[in-house]
Enzyme design. Structure first.
Site, PDB file in Angstrom:
ATOM      1  N   SER A  60       0.837  -1.199   0.000  1.00  0.00           N
ATOM      2  CA  SER A  60       0.000   0.000   0.000  1.00  0.00           C
ATOM      3  C   SER A  60       0.870   1.247   0.000  1.00  0.00           C
ATOM      4  O   SER A  60       2.039   1.200   0.411  1.00  0.00           O
ATOM      5  CB  SER A  60      -0.899   0.010   1.250  1.00  0.00           C
ATOM      6  OG  SER A  60      -1.585   1.238   1.391  1.00  0.00           O
ATOM      7  N   TYR A 107      -3.253  -0.316  10.533  1.00  0.00           N
ATOM      8  CA  TYR A 107      -3.243  -0.710   9.121  1.00  0.00           C
ATOM      9  C   TYR A 107      -1.873  -0.419   8.509  1.00  0.00           C
ATOM     10  O   TYR A 107      -1.287  -1.264   7.821  1.00  0.00           O
ATOM     11  CB  TYR A 107      -4.332   0.048   8.363  1.00  0.00           C
ATOM     12  CG  TYR A 107      -4.354  -0.203   6.875  1.00  0.00           C
ATOM     13  CD1 TYR A 107      -5.011  -1.316   6.344  1.00  0.00           C
ATOM     14  CD2 TYR A 107      -3.718   0.672   5.986  1.00  0.00           C
ATOM     15  CE1 TYR A 107      -5.038  -1.536   4.974  1.00  0.00           C
ATOM     16  CE2 TYR A 107      -3.743   0.445   4.611  1.00  0.00           C
ATOM     17  CZ  TYR A 107      -4.406  -0.658   4.118  1.00  0.00           C
ATOM     18  OH  TYR A 107      -4.422  -0.889   2.750  1.00  0.00           O
TER      19      TYR A 107
END
Length: 257
Positions: free
Chosen positions: A148, A161
């Site tokens: 990500s 996250y």
């Protein structure tokens, strides 16, 4: 005619978390490139719906589905065995399974922390280990971890996250160190802000959406199809000397202040 270095025709690929969103788009991209693709998800009914939809275009013999929990070590080992019996040796693994939870750091629950760790990081370790155990004796293979933008940069409310995605970046490098000598390439793709079912609330938030467009040199949200070119590159012989890298597909966001 495309360059033969990018040819993945006839390869067998497993894409985890591929019943919807980015995972489904990645699976479809590999199917379009001529791969046999095994879809994965925990919900067998949703997975079968996706399989049937893709099989209508690409055929039942090239679109398979295997429902299993990627966070369960025993289940992963059994599933990978079944997949190789049904489809043949796995040439390409895409570790895509992921989840997001948003909360201020001081209010984040133990349950959500451990859930994100299991779903985003442990799953890639478990599936990657099982598939690599079979790739190593064969002397080749491609493993692509879907990381990500948050493997590198963070916004408020998503500290756990980001920790999992930063961990996945380093797992990618560690897998490269261990598996590279066996002819296996392990790389990551780092999507930026993409318009998917999971981000629909953010896309609909005009203030946030305007921030994304202004912050991204490309001036827009990513579309899932924007990831397919990077995937084909990392899944094909074109990347045989590329290992332990993270290719950010973010419209330039990480490159500018």
């Amino acid at each position: 005619m495309s360059h033969p270095l990018f040819d993945v025709t006839g390869k067998v690929a497993l894409v985890t978390g591929s019943s919807r969103g980015i995972g489904r788009a990645l699976a479809q991209g590999l199917l379009e490139a001529g791969c046999t693709v095994v879809l994965n998800g925990r919900d067998a009914a949703t997975l079968e719906t996706t399989r049937a939809e893709l099989a209508a275009t690409f055929g039942d013999t090239t679109v398979l589905a295997e429902a299993f929990d990627v966070t369960d070590s025993t289940g992963v080992a059994a599933a990978v065995g079944r997949i190789e019996e049904r489809a043949g040796a796995i040439d390409i693994l895409v570790n895509n399974t992921g989840a997001q939870r948003r909360a201020p750091f001081t209010e984040f629950t133990d349950e959500d922390w451990h859930g994100l760790l299991d779903t985003n990081l442990t799953s890639a370790f478990l599936v990657g280990r099982e598939v690599a155990r079979r790739m190593v004796p064969r002397g080749h293979g491609k493993i692509i971890n879907i990381c990500s933008l948050q493997s590198e940069a963070v916004r408020p409310g998503i500290a756990p996250y980001s920790a999992t995605k930063g961990g996945l970046k380093m797992l990618t490098k560690g897998m490269c160190a261990d598996l590279g000598p066996s002819g296996i390439q392990v790389n990551g793709i780092g999507p930026g802000y993409f318009d998917t079912e999971l981000t629909s609330a953010l896309v609909a938030d005009e203030e946030f959406s305007a921030w994304v467009r202004k912050r991204t040199p490309a001036g827009r949200w990513g579309q899932t199809g924007d990831l397919v070119g990077a995937l084909i590159f990392l899944a094909s012989p074109a990347s045989d000397f590329v290992n332990g890298q993270l290719l950010y597909v973010d419209g330039g966001m990480l490159s500018v202040l």
